[in-house]
Design a protein around this motif. Structure first.
Motif, PDB file in Angstrom:
ATOM      1  N   LYS A 116      58.330  42.865  41.321  1.00  0.00           N
ATOM      2  CA  LYS A 116      58.517  43.379  39.974  1.00  0.00           C
ATOM      3  C   LYS A 116      57.373  42.934  39.084  1.00  0.00           C
ATOM      4  CE  LYS A 116      61.796  43.465  36.138  1.00  0.00           C
ATOM      5  NZ  LYS A 116      63.113  42.982  35.641  1.00  0.00           N
ATOM      6  N   ARG A 117      56.857  43.892  38.273  1.00  0.00           N
ATOM      7  CA  ARG A 117      55.760  43.605  37.354  1.00  0.00           C
ATOM      8  C   ARG A 117      56.309  43.349  35.958  1.00  0.00           C
ATOM      9  NH1 ARG A 117      53.706  47.626  40.796  1.00  0.00           N
ATOM     10  NH2 ARG A 117      51.752  47.034  41.832  1.00  0.00           N
ATOM     11  N   ASP A 118      55.567  42.541  35.200  1.00  0.00           N
ATOM     12  CA  ASP A 118      55.979  42.197  33.836  1.00  0.00           C
ATOM     13  C   ASP A 118      55.584  43.271  32.832  1.00  0.00           C
ATOM     14  OD1 ASP A 118      57.039  39.766  34.714  1.00  0.00           O
ATOM     15  OD2 ASP A 118      55.081  38.784  34.575  1.00  0.00           O
ATOM     16  N   PHE A 119      54.580  44.089  33.126  1.00  0.00           N
ATOM     17  CA  PHE A 119      54.136  45.169  32.263  1.00  0.00           C
ATOM     18  C   PHE A 119      53.404  46.189  33.123  1.00  0.00           C
ATOM     19  CE2 PHE A 119      51.221  41.634  32.173  1.00  0.00           C
ATOM     20  CZ  PHE A 119      49.985  42.190  32.440  1.00  0.00           C
ATOM     21  N   ASP A 120      52.995  47.292  32.508  1.00  0.00           N
ATOM     22  CA  ASP A 120      52.338  48.377  33.241  1.00  0.00           C
ATOM     23  C   ASP A 120      50.987  47.926  33.778  1.00  0.00           C
ATOM     24  OD1 ASP A 120      54.479  49.974  32.641  1.00  0.00           O
ATOM     25  OD2 ASP A 120      53.518  50.879  30.872  1.00  0.00           O
ATOM     26  N   ILE A 121      50.594  48.511  34.924  1.00  0.00           N
ATOM     27  CA  ILE A 121      49.315  48.166  35.552  1.00  0.00           C
ATOM     28  C   ILE A 121      48.172  48.845  34.805  1.00  0.00           C
ATOM     29  CG2 ILE A 121      50.418  47.893  37.795  1.00  0.00           C
ATOM     30  CD1 ILE A 121      49.271  50.624  38.570  1.00  0.00           C
ATOM     31  N   LEU A 122      46.964  48.374  35.017  1.00  0.00           N
ATOM     32  CA  LEU A 122      45.762  48.947  34.429  1.00  0.00           C
ATOM     33  C   LEU A 122      45.235  50.035  35.362  1.00  0.00           C
ATOM     34  CD1 LEU A 122      43.545  48.968  32.280  1.00  0.00           C
ATOM     35  CD2 LEU A 122      42.369  47.174  33.585  1.00  0.00           C
ATOM     36  N   ASP A 123      45.189  51.280  34.840  1.00  0.00           N
ATOM     37  CA  ASP A 123      44.712  52.392  35.650  1.00  0.00           C
ATOM     38  C   ASP A 123      43.210  52.282  35.896  1.00  0.00           C
ATOM     39  OD1 ASP A 123      47.246  53.440  35.753  1.00  0.00           O
ATOM     40  OD2 ASP A 123      46.955  54.676  33.963  1.00  0.00           O
ATOM     41  N   ASN A 124      42.762  53.093  36.847  1.00  0.00           N
ATOM     42  CA  ASN A 124      41.353  53.083  37.207  1.00  0.00           C
ATOM     43  C   ASN A 124      40.475  53.637  36.090  1.00  0.00           C
ATOM     44  OD1 ASN A 124      39.143  52.638  38.884  1.00  0.00           O
ATOM     45  ND2 ASN A 124      39.253  54.693  39.779  1.00  0.00           N
ATOM     46  N   ASN A 125      40.998  54.589  35.297  1.00  0.00           N
ATOM     47  CA  ASN A 125      40.210  55.151  34.203  1.00  0.00           C
ATOM     48  C   ASN A 125      40.262  54.298  32.941  1.00  0.00           C
ATOM     49  OD1 ASN A 125      42.851  55.609  33.522  1.00  0.00           O
ATOM     50  ND2 ASN A 125      42.700  57.845  33.584  1.00  0.00           N
ATOM     51  N   GLY A 126      41.171  53.338  32.878  1.00  0.00           N
ATOM     52  CA  GLY A 126      41.218  52.408  31.755  1.00  0.00           C
ATOM     53  C   GLY A 126      41.688  53.002  30.455  1.00  0.00           C
ATOM     54  N   THR A 127      42.520  54.044  30.487  1.00  0.00           N
ATOM     55  CA  THR A 127      42.976  54.678  29.246  1.00  0.00           C
ATOM     56  C   THR A 127      43.862  53.741  28.423  1.00  0.00           C
ATOM     57  OG1 THR A 127      44.799  55.666  30.507  1.00  0.00           O
ATOM     58  CG2 THR A 127      42.825  57.010  30.190  1.00  0.00           C
ATOM     59  N   LYS A 128      44.596  52.840  29.078  1.00  0.00           N
ATOM     60  CA  LYS A 128      45.469  51.907  28.370  1.00  0.00           C
ATOM     61  C   LYS A 128      44.971  50.464  28.514  1.00  0.00           C
ATOM     62  CE  LYS A 128      49.609  54.757  28.987  1.00  0.00           C
ATOM     63  NZ  LYS A 128      51.004  54.805  29.488  1.00  0.00           N
ATOM     64  N   TYR A 129      43.663  50.319  28.493  1.00  0.00           N
ATOM     65  CA  TYR A 129      43.097  48.980  28.684  1.00  0.00           C
ATOM     66  C   TYR A 129      43.423  48.055  27.516  1.00  0.00           C
ATOM     67  CZ  TYR A 129      39.668  45.256  28.471  1.00  0.00           C
ATOM     68  OH  TYR A 129      39.069  44.031  28.351  1.00  0.00           O
ATOM     69  N   LEU A 130      43.367  48.572  26.290  1.00  0.00           N
ATOM     70  CA  LEU A 130      43.617  47.727  25.129  1.00  0.00           C
ATOM     71  C   LEU A 130      45.049  47.198  25.134  1.00  0.00           C
ATOM     72  CD1 LEU A 130      41.782  49.822  22.399  1.00  0.00           C
ATOM     73  CD2 LEU A 130      40.946  47.826  23.651  1.00  0.00           C
ATOM     74  N   GLN A 131      46.020  48.048  25.477  1.00  0.00           N
ATOM     75  CA  GLN A 131      47.404  47.581  25.568  1.00  0.00           C
ATOM     76  C   GLN A 131      47.570  46.603  26.732  1.00  0.00           C
ATOM     77  OE1 GLN A 131      50.007  50.977  25.733  1.00  0.00           O
ATOM     78  NE2 GLN A 131      49.065  51.975  23.973  1.00  0.00           N
ATOM     79  N   TRP A 132      46.906  46.885  27.839  1.00  0.00           N
ATOM     80  CA  TRP A 132      47.001  45.998  29.004  1.00  0.00           C
ATOM     81  C   TRP A 132      46.431  44.627  28.673  1.00  0.00           C
ATOM     82  CZ3 TRP A 132      43.465  43.287  31.889  1.00  0.00           C
ATOM     83  CH2 TRP A 132      43.913  42.776  33.120  1.00  0.00           C
ATOM     84  N   TRP A 139      38.285  38.645  34.104  1.00  0.00           N
ATOM     85  CA  TRP A 139      38.582  39.064  32.734  1.00  0.00           C
ATOM     86  C   TRP A 139      37.338  39.615  32.039  1.00  0.00           C
ATOM     87  CZ3 TRP A 139      43.190  39.441  30.234  1.00  0.00           C
ATOM     88  CH2 TRP A 139      43.178  39.583  28.862  1.00  0.00           C
ATOM     89  N   ASP A 140      36.207  38.934  32.204  1.00  0.00           N
ATOM     90  CA  ASP A 140      34.959  39.380  31.581  1.00  0.00           C
ATOM     91  C   ASP A 140      34.469  40.691  32.192  1.00  0.00           C
ATOM     92  OD1 ASP A 140      35.074  37.161  29.991  1.00  0.00           O
ATOM     93  OD2 ASP A 140      33.691  35.978  31.238  1.00  0.00           O
ATOM     94  N   ASN A 141      34.628  40.870  33.503  1.00  0.00           N
ATOM     95  CA  ASN A 141      34.191  42.110  34.146  1.00  0.00           C
ATOM     96  C   ASN A 141      34.993  43.313  33.639  1.00  0.00           C
ATOM     97  OD1 ASN A 141      32.246  40.774  35.676  1.00  0.00           O
ATOM     98  ND2 ASN A 141      33.645  40.463  37.416  1.00  0.00           N
ATOM     99  N   LEU A 142      36.279  43.118  33.454  1.00  0.00           N
ATOM    100  CA  LEU A 142      37.110  44.209  32.935  1.00  0.00           C
ATOM    101  C   LEU A 142      36.745  44.525  31.482  1.00  0.00           C
ATOM    102  CD1 LEU A 142      40.592  43.232  34.436  1.00  0.00           C
ATOM    103  CD2 LEU A 142      39.058  45.030  35.221  1.00  0.00           C
ATOM    104  N   CYS A 143      36.432  43.515  30.699  1.00  0.00           N
ATOM    105  CA  CYS A 143      36.038  43.756  29.308  1.00  0.00           C
ATOM    106  C   CYS A 143      34.728  44.539  29.248  1.00  0.00           C
ATOM    107  CB  CYS A 143      35.889  42.424  28.574  1.00  0.00           C
ATOM    108  SG  CYS A 143      37.458  41.556  28.288  1.00  0.00           S
ATOM    109  N   GLN A 144      33.755  44.191  30.087  1.00  0.00           N
ATOM    110  CA  GLN A 144      32.496  44.917  30.104  1.00  0.00           C
ATOM    111  C   GLN A 144      32.651  46.343  30.632  1.00  0.00           C
ATOM    112  OE1 GLN A 144      29.784  42.516  32.404  1.00  0.00           O
ATOM    113  NE2 GLN A 144      29.827  40.791  30.951  1.00  0.00           N
ATOM    114  N   ARG A 145      33.575  46.506  31.555  1.00  0.00           N
ATOM    115  CA  ARG A 145      33.778  47.836  32.146  1.00  0.00           C
ATOM    116  C   ARG A 145      34.394  48.815  31.153  1.00  0.00           C
ATOM    117  NH1 ARG A 145      34.661  49.724  37.531  1.00  0.00           N
ATOM    118  NH2 ARG A 145      35.955  51.614  37.570  1.00  0.00           N
ATOM    119  N   PHE A 146      35.347  48.333  30.345  1.00  0.00           N
ATOM    120  CA  PHE A 146      36.080  49.230  29.451  1.00  0.00           C
ATOM    121  C   PHE A 146      35.815  48.945  27.974  1.00  0.00           C
ATOM    122  CE2 PHE A 146      38.868  48.729  33.260  1.00  0.00           C
ATOM    123  CZ  PHE A 146      38.748  50.021  33.744  1.00  0.00           C
TER     124      PHE A 146
END
Length: 321
Positions: free
Chosen positions: A6-22, A79-86
């Protein structure tokens, strides 16, 4: 088997449309688990804490992102790689959220709930992009974009000096509900008219009579108190059964058993042999039958030869010589 946990919140999609919420959800959950320092600079985290944090972050990533950052073992590096990516998403979402904020109007929505949902979506996007909005700005935006017909209500709401946006929305929701009730009562009957009297219609075929004691219980339905009567005899469903005529037979009514008028066949008391004779007489009715009619008026006389001879005395002549 990680995808089955079970996950605590929604996963981060590959396109990163909900990256800020994630990102907000991930930081809040790491803080609740006591692992927020693992994604900060000089967090002084142990190897065990880093392992827990990296497992947690990877569990909330898309499969393609897991493969791309498969060999990243430091949660700070992931964490830094995801921030630079999106990070480009902030430059896309920010201007769009500002445009929506400038053009949102209370009078463009059909209900308070729709307006509130749109307002909270826009303000949340602005906060994620680092452009927070205050309650005072949201209240002013709501009151200043009301319809011109609500100018009096607008001034009344301003005089109350609301400090929180949620308090204003609660009052608007209540006013909307009361307005719906008022319009419903207004449209129910034109102004200046008298309510029609109540009438009760009884359909034919329903024997609403002979009520038993205890069936006169009342229940409230559609704003009126009505008796809950139940008939003794239920309404017959389907084909109706034949029921004989009720009442007394007249003098022209003939019994089909004996042929005598004045009573019904079910009340016939005629002897059986007479009924059989009447039934037998009715069987041949309508057929041509050869009959001989004999009427007895006087007894039959026996005549002999002397009755046909003429007597001389009767003719007024004497005896012959």
């Amino acid at each position: 088997m990680a995808h089955m946990t079970k996950r605590d919140f929604d996963i981060l999609d590959n396109n990163g449309t909900k990256y800020l919420q994630w990102r907000v959800d991930a930081r809040a959950n790491l803080k609740a688990k006591g692992l927020e320092h693992t994604i900060l600079v000089d967090g002084n985290s142990t190897s065990q804490e880093q392992a827990k944090a990296i497992v947690f972050l990877r569990h909330h990533l898309h499969e393609n992102l897991k493969i791309e950052y498969l060999f990243v073992e430091d949660p700070k590096e992931l964490w830094d790689n995801l921030c630079q990516r999106f990070e480009s998403l902030e430059r896309i979402i920010g201007p769009k959220a500002q445009y929506d904020w400038m053009n949102i109007r209370f009078q463009d929505f059909t209900s308070v709930s729709d307006y509130d949902s749109a307002m909270l979506r826009i303000t949340s996007q602005l906060r994620l992009c680092g452009q927070a909005t205050t309650d005072a700005a949201m209240i002013e935006k709501t009151l200043s974009t009301m319809h011109a017909d609500n100018a009096v209500l607008q001034e009344l709401y301003r005089e109350r000096h609301y400090n929180r946006y949620c308090d204003l929305i609660a009052i608007l929701r209540m006013a909307e509900a009361n307005m719906k009730v008022m319009f419903h009562n207004h449209n129910k009957r034109p102004a200046g008219t008298v309510a029609p009297p109540e009438t009760y219609v009884v359909k034919s075929g329903q024997p609403w009579r002979n009520f038993k004691k205890g069936n006169t219980t009342f229940h409230k339905g559609k704003g009126k108190w009505r008796p809950n009567f139940k008939p003794l005899n239920p309404i017959f469903k389907g084909k109706k059964k034949f029921t004989p005529n009720k009442g007394k037979p007249n003098q022209t009514t003939k019994c089909f058993k004996c042929g005598i008028t004045g009573h019904w066949a079910k009340e016939c008391r005629t002897a059986k042999h007479l009924v059989d004779l009447y039934t037998a007489s009715q069987k041949g009715k309508g057929k041509e039958v050869e009959t001989n009619f004999v009427k007895e008026t006087s007894p039959v006389l026996s005549l002999d030869l002397s009755d046909y001879l003429i007597d001389d005395i009767d003719n007024g002549c004497g005896p012959s010589t």
